[in-house]
Design a protein around this motif. Structure first.
Motif, PDB file in Angstrom:
ATOM      1  N   ASP A 102       0.874 -21.006 -43.105  1.00 14.90           N
ATOM      2  CA  ASP A 102      -0.481 -21.093 -42.626  1.00 14.90           C
ATOM      3  C   ASP A 102      -1.085 -19.891 -41.852  1.00 14.90           C
ATOM      4  N   ARG A 103      -0.048 -19.284 -40.981  1.00 12.73           N
ATOM      5  CA  ARG A 103      -0.514 -18.350 -40.106  1.00 12.73           C
ATOM      6  C   ARG A 103      -0.856 -17.214 -41.164  1.00 12.73           C
ATOM      7  N   MET A 104      -0.025 -16.835 -42.147  1.00 17.09           N
ATOM      8  CA  MET A 104      -0.353 -15.694 -42.927  1.00 17.09           C
ATOM      9  C   MET A 104      -1.657 -16.119 -43.622  1.00 17.09           C
ATOM     10  N   ARG A 105      -1.997 -17.065 -44.291  1.00 16.79           N
ATOM     11  CA  ARG A 105      -3.254 -17.493 -44.754  1.00 16.79           C
ATOM     12  C   ARG A 105      -4.495 -17.318 -43.818  1.00 16.79           C
ATOM     13  N   GLU A 106      -4.063 -17.516 -42.601  1.00 14.43           N
ATOM     14  CA  GLU A 106      -5.378 -17.371 -41.485  1.00 14.43           C
ATOM     15  C   GLU A 106      -5.686 -16.101 -41.244  1.00 14.43           C
ATOM     16  N   ASN A 107      -4.474 -15.059 -41.465  1.00 14.41           N
ATOM     17  CA  ASN A 107      -4.871 -13.885 -41.325  1.00 14.41           C
ATOM     18  C   ASN A 107      -5.349 -13.096 -42.322  1.00 14.41           C
ATOM     19  N   ARG A 108      -5.001 -13.724 -43.522  1.00 14.88           N
ATOM     20  CA  ARG A 108      -5.809 -13.021 -44.685  1.00 14.88           C
ATOM     21  C   ARG A 108      -7.277 -13.334 -44.640  1.00 14.88           C
ATOM     22  N   LYS A 109      -7.297 -14.524 -44.428  1.00 16.45           N
ATOM     23  CA  LYS A 109      -8.998 -15.070 -44.306  1.00 16.45           C
ATOM     24  C   LYS A 109      -9.749 -14.285 -43.150  1.00 16.45           C
ATOM     25  N   ARG A 110      -8.951 -13.963 -42.111  1.00 15.96           N
ATOM     26  CA  ARG A 110      -9.723 -13.219 -41.033  1.00 15.96           C
ATOM     27  C   ARG A 110      -9.718 -11.975 -41.358  1.00 15.96           C
ATOM     28  N   TYR A 111      -8.877 -11.178 -41.804  1.00 18.14           N
ATOM     29  CA  TYR A 111      -9.075  -9.781 -42.283  1.00 18.14           C
ATOM     30  C   TYR A 111      -9.350  -9.347 -43.465  1.00 18.14           C
ATOM     31  N   LYS A 112      -9.999 -10.496 -44.189  1.00 15.99           N
ATOM     32  CA  LYS A 112     -10.316 -10.199 -45.943  1.00 15.99           C
ATOM     33  C   LYS A 112     -11.459  -9.100 -46.021  1.00 15.99           C
TER      34      LYS A 112
END
Length: 114
Positions: A102-112
């Protein structure tokens, strides 16, 4: 003609030695004191770190950033044993529920990239 078996002598000496060792072991055993497992017992950071098996600095980080209940006394902290165990259980339950990705997915969305 009487023959003494040397093994009988050795066995009797071993029995005497074993009873002496058992007697010493019984005398040296400490009775478990209820104060050590009391939930109201206060722990310093070193003892709390041994219980959670983390360095003292990590326990201090848990106090400041992760809500580990502690009381500041002078320059140090004291933690109640029962509160520490409850916090560890709560922390473990929260860690089991969360998906590690989940944390990795949140970071991907944030820094997309746009």
């Amino acid at each position: 003609m009487q023959t003494n078996n040397p093994f009988d002598l050795i066995l009797s000496k071993l029995d005497q030695l074993q009873t002496a060792v058992n007697g010493l072991a019984e005398n040296t055993q400490k009775p478990s004191s209820p104060a050590l497992s009391s939930p109201e017992r206060l722990l310093d950071l070193g003892e709390a770190a041994q219980i959670v098996r983390r360095p003292v600095g990590t326990v201090r980080y848990y106090i400041h950033h992760r809500g580990l209940p502690a009381t500041k006394i002078g320059k140090g902290y004291l933690v109640k044993f029962g509160e520490l165990l409850a916090w560890v259980e709560e922390f473990n339950k929260a860690g089991e529920k969360a998906d590690p990705l989940d944390r990795m997915r949140e970071n991907r969305k944030r820094y997309k990239k746009p």
